[in-house]
Design a protein around this motif. Structure first.
Motif, PDB file in Angstrom:
ATOM      1  N   TRP A 657      10.828   1.900  -2.995  1.00 12.51           N
ATOM      2  CA  TRP A 657       9.535   1.915  -3.685  1.00 12.51           C
ATOM      3  C   TRP A 657       9.374   0.686  -4.576  1.00 12.51           C
ATOM      4  O   TRP A 657       8.300   0.080  -4.627  1.00 12.51           O
ATOM      5  N   ASN A 661       6.437  -2.076  -4.171  1.00 13.55           N
ATOM      6  CA  ASN A 661       5.443  -2.132  -5.250  1.00 13.55           C
ATOM      7  C   ASN A 661       5.586  -3.359  -6.147  1.00 13.55           C
ATOM      8  O   ASN A 661       4.825  -3.522  -7.100  1.00 13.55           O
ATOM      9  N   HIS A 664       2.579  -5.384  -7.010  1.00 13.37           N
ATOM     10  CA  HIS A 664       1.542  -4.807  -7.862  1.00 13.37           C
ATOM     11  C   HIS A 664       1.820  -5.010  -9.350  1.00 13.37           C
ATOM     12  O   HIS A 664       0.982  -4.666 -10.193  1.00 13.37           O
ATOM     13  N   ILE A 742      -0.617   1.473  -6.925  1.00  7.37           N
ATOM     14  CA  ILE A 742       0.371   2.171  -6.094  1.00  7.37           C
ATOM     15  C   ILE A 742      -0.144   3.531  -5.624  1.00  7.37           C
ATOM     16  O   ILE A 742       0.373   4.091  -4.652  1.00  7.37           O
TER      17      ILE A 742
END
Length: 973
Positions: A657, A661, A664, A742
């Motif tokens: 994850w 991510n 972002h 996300i």
């Protein structure tokens, strides 16, 4: 109405949060539902008059009145009469440590601001009228300004007003009093001009001069003599009435005064024009200050570091009597049957206060009870007290126990797999690239609180200690700085929230002495460059109050000790619960109020050991799992606990994850937001809070908004990249944007595509954890407490998230349906509970377990208030995955069986913890002494007969939990 002849001990409690959105009238309407659920006592949030708009009631402004926003006297008694009709009790939340002073809605505080030390209420508040800063002598520092005083003044944000004959100073919504003697400045400004115009002997001029003369002769606001204080109060009222009458009679004088008011308010762009108002403000009994800098000089004790909550001196008999007048009347009239005491550690002498309450109960109610162990407990009282690791509640306190945070953390630990502590440590350290020692972190965060939020209190303690050191030639060489630093270091090393030393040195228990010795020893180790003599001086002063000193100095020494003890509690709470617990994110389900995150889980054997101690000493304390102050609801924690069973899966997912991510994250002045620790917190939060079932677009936006709001609060509490005092809007917005990105489901999102299946698996395991929590809470020693709405699945976070309105219409409808289902027998009941299992995500299954358990408790009160608690042995390959307890009283016996660590039990399979395939050869002993003893599962209506194994009566788990994940077995006769 009169009180009962003995203390009413609740069978169960249900917490209601009163405010303008949930009133007495609305509470009355839901009482039949609570009664049908099986609740015996309503446990209410504070409902005395609070700051207008208060959502919680802990900012009481007038304890002698009900909160009009919650309801009037008639509506209140309607609520009480409905409780009494249903045979239900009522526990009232009492807030004896502090009062609300926000919006200046508190009449006692307003009087203090007007009259200073001469106010009859000056003794009510814990104000230092002789502070270190000499400019504040006989004044209150009032930190309400949004900017520096000079800027606010010259921006015309503070204005003198004359309204309906009354003078006041207005700063936005704050209305400040103008002291009577300073009014002379306004009344006499340009008075010569007015006299020339109207004539020296005009009757209105004569009256104005007479009023001015009377004001000059008023006793000073610094006056403490009771007779002169009363004279000031009496004469002030007469003079101001005369002034109001004069303004009403003479339009010319009223116009003259209004023009003076305009002149006092200055002209923007002309700094000198504000001199008049500056002088008027300087002559008040308060000093206005910028709220951000007030923590270093504030001279009234607060609740923690909240400027709008001023501490009161409950140790003063007048304060005690005045504050409790309405509370005692409600007790005497039978409206209230028990008390919950908020923040008891904030009091000067908690034990003394509690004894005063019980003494009143003995004298006024004349209650009698033959039970020796509660002979001095005439009222049912529980205290909000946070206990440290292995810290017992003082047995000298005349209470029935705590509000239950100790139970909450004990029970929560049962669902954490201790064997995986090291694995979770490694995952956390590698993800954050930081090795964190919780002990060192707490030490630093407590020092941060003392440096940033509560510096004034530390400075005051330092000066008090310095005066004491000067009284002896052996300690007079210690500098103010070294003494202040020693206090700071000792408090940072304190192992518990506070000690309870009083002037009665014989009552100082050895446990408290050990806490002080430990704190001083650790502080010395932390500071090898500092002289140990200073630390020894503070230690001896705390350990041996009044010994070997002049009796005249004893009072001052004891005053320091009491203030020191009152101070350690808020520093610990703010440093641990409101700072460290937002930084140390290894497994956030352990970061709960009163929790010890380094205690990574607890064995069934230790769980029983603690419950035996609870049964022996505090069998009627509250057993809670969620409160208005918990960081996460019970169901959120139940899910996150599952991660302790799946370190490998967790590591794989969280690593991917973060990689997905990374794009972002936002660069905010050289810092990427969120940082890895905050990101780790966020992923756990999503695991714990994601709702069951599909979400439409509106619901999805609402959920995303809740997570964004929570992360902003978490950032400010952690005080790493933002804070309440100095919020970093850019950083907070970057984190909020990260959450939004996300969670974007409008496009392909690999993070969501992997998160949701993993989260759903965790949620299923967490669901069974939650059911076990409910069952054990219901049948462990103590009074089970339910926070509003949590009888269905509740995935809320810390306030304000957990204080949203509760849908009682839905709950009442579901309960009525469950009652019908519970009336079925045999195969029909089995069919019904299978339906609950099939639709377990709708929450009815939790409501069902709660209803059955609560009603059984209510039907068998003696079993739980007088009966024994029996830990039940288990054997077999799955014995570590269950906890079973028995309650016995005479011929009555009931057994509660709860699975634990269900992910390991089920081998990560998406099945229920039921049947032979799961439980294999595992069995539990039951409290029976003859073969074939009959039991009935109250959830399923199944009948079981005990078997003989190793000279014990047992039941195999595959039969106990054949169709339902938890079991409640009633022994039949």
């Amino acid at each position: 109405m009169t009180a009962t002849s003995h203390p009413r001990i609740p069978i169960s409690t249900y917490r209601l949060q009163f405010n303008q959105s949930f009133t007495f009238a609305e509470a009355k309407e839901i009482l039949p539902y609570l009664h049908a659920l099986g609740i015996s006592d309503c446990y209410a949030s504070p409902y005395l008059k609070a700051t207008p708009g208060s959502t919680h009631g802990y900012d009481v402004v007038d304890p002698t009145r009900l909160n009009p926003e919650v309801g009037n006297e008639q509506e209140y008694w309607g609520f009480i009469h409905e409780l009494q009709r249903l045979g239900m009790g009522h526990i009232m939340d009492v807030v004896p440590n502090h009062m609300g002073i926000g919006k200046l809605a508190n009449p006692w505080w307003f009087d203090v601001l007007e009259n200073g030390p001469s106010s009859p209420y000056a003794r009510f508040f814990d104000i230092d009228w002789d502070p270190v800063k000499r400019e504040l002598e006989d004044k209150v520092l009032l930190p309400i300004l949004g900017d520096l005083y000079g800027r606010v003044l010259e921006n015309q944000e503070i204005r003198l007003c004359l309204e309906n004959g009354n003078f006041l100073l207005r700063y936005y919504e704050n209305e400040l009093p103008v002291g009577p003697k300073p009014l002379i400045k306004v009344l006499t400004h340009r008075l010569d001009e007015l006299t020339t115009t109207m004539g020296a002997h005009h009757r209105h001029i004569d009256e104005l001069n007479s009023i001015v003369t009377a004001l000059r002769h008023l006793p000073s606001r610094r006056e403490r003599d009771p007779d002169l204080v009363e004279e000031r109060r009496r004469e002030k009222s007469i003079i101001l009435r005369r002034l109001t009458a004069l303004l009403g009679e003479s339009a010319q004088i009223e116009q003259f005064i209004q023009e003076n008011v305009r002149m006092f308010n200055g002209t923007k762009g002309d700094p000198r024009s504000f001199d008049l108002l500056d002088e008027l403000l300087d002559d008040q009994a308060y000093r206005l200050a910028y709220w951000r800098v007030a923590s270093e000089e504030i001279n009234y004790r607060r609740f923690f570091d909240i400027n709008d909550l001023a501490a009161i001196r409950m140790e003063d008999p007048t304060v005690f009597e005045t504050f409790h007048r309405l509370i005692f009347r409600l007790l005497e009239e039978g409206a209230v049957t028990g008390l919950r005491i908020d923040h008891v550690d904030g009091l000067n002498d908690p034990c003394g206060y509690l004894r005063q309450i019980q003494a009143w109960g003995h004298a006024k109610l004349g209650l009698q009870d033959s039970s020796q162990d509660i002979a001095d407990k005439r009222l049912f009282i529980v205290v909000e007290k946070i206990l440290g690791k292995d810290e017992p509640l003082p047995e000298t306190w005349p209470v029935f126990g705590t509000t239950g945070y100790d139970f909450l953390n004990l029970l929560n630990g049962l669902f954490v797999n201790s064997a995986n502590e090291r694995a979770l440590d490694v995952i956390y350290q590698r993800f954050t690239q930081h090795r964190v020692s919780l002990e060192d972190l707490v030490y630093e965060t407590k020092k941060l609180i003392m440096r940033v939020s509560m510096a004034s209190e530390i400075h005051t303690l330092g000066h008090q200690l310095n005066r004491l050191s000067e009284k002896d030639r052996g300690s007079r060489d210690f500098t103010l700085d070294s003494l202040t630093n020693a206090i700071r270091e000792i408090i940072a090393c304190f192992p518990v929230y506070r000690t309870y030393i009083t002037e009665n040195t014989e009552m100082v228990i050895e446990r408290d002495r050990n806490y002080i010795r430990r704190a001083v020893a650790r502080a010395k180790r932390k500071n090898p460059a500092l002289s140990g003599l200073v630390f020894d001086f503070v230690r001896d002063l705390l350990l041996y109050p009044g010994e070997g000193i002049d009796p005249r100095d004893r009072e001052e020494q004891l005053r320091f000790i009491m203030k020191f003890q009152q101070f350690t509690s808020p520093v610990t709470a703010k440093g641990i619960e409101d700072t460290a617990f937002y930084i140390y994110n290894r497994l956030i389900s352990l970061n709960e109020v009163g929790g010890e995150p380094e205690q990574f889980g607890i064995s069934v054997q230790n769980f029983h050991k603690h419950l035996r101690e609870r049964f022996a000493h505090w069998p009627h304390g509250l057993s809670t799992t969620s409160t208005h102050d918990t960081k996460r609801s019970e169901d959120v924690r139940a899910r996150i606990n599952v991660l302790s069973e799946l370190p490998g899966d967790w590591k794989t997912h969280v690593t991917r994850w973060a990689k997905w991510n990374k794009k972002h994250r936002t660069d905010v002045e050289g810092r990427f937001a969120p940082d890895p620790n905050e990101e780790y917190l966020l992923y756990q939060t999503l695991i714990g809070t994601w709702p069951f079932g599909p979400l439409d677009n509106s619901q999805y936006r609402g959920f995303s908004g809740r997570i964004q709001a929570y992360m902003s609060k978490a950032l400010r509490e952690a005080k790493i990249h933002s804070s309440w005092v100095n919020p970093d809007q850019a950083y907070e917005e970057a984190v909020s944007l990260f959450v939004e990105r996300i969670l974007n489901r409008s496009r392909s999102n690999p993070f969501l595509e992997e998160l949701l299946p993993f989260q759903r698996m965790i949620a299923q395991f967490g669901l069974y954890n939650s059911l076990s929590q409910v069952l054990l809470k219901l049948f462990a020693p103590g009074v089970p407490d339910f926070y509003q709405g949590t009888e269905l699945w509740d995935f809320t976070l810390v306030d304000p998230d957990n204080r949203r309105p509760v849908d009682y219409v839905l709950r009442a409808r579901l309960l009525a349906e469950l009652q019908k289902g519970a009336e079925r027998t045999g195969g029909d009941r089995l069919k019904f509970v299978r339906e609950l299992m099939d639709f377990r995500e709708d929450g009815r299954i939790k409501l069902y377990v709660t209803m059955i358990g609560l009603n059984y408790r209510r039907l068998h009160p003696a079993l739980f208030q007088e009966g024994d608690y029996v830990p039940l042995e288990s054997q077999g390959t799955k014995k570590d995955h269950l906890c079973a307890i028995g309650r016995i009283h005479g011929e009555d016996a009931v057994v509660a069986v709860a699975p634990r660590l269900v992910a390991g039990l089920l081998g990560n399979k998406a099945v229920a913890p039921i049947g032979a395939e799961v439980w294999k050869d595992t069995w539990i002993t039951v409290p029976s002494w003859k073969p074939g003893s009959p039991y009935r599962n109250l959830f399923t209506d199944e009948r079981l007969l005990s078997e003989t194994k190793e000279e014990q009566q047992v039941l195999p788990l595959h039969r106990v939990c054949a169709t339902f994940p938890v079991a409640l077995l009633e022994r039949l006769t």
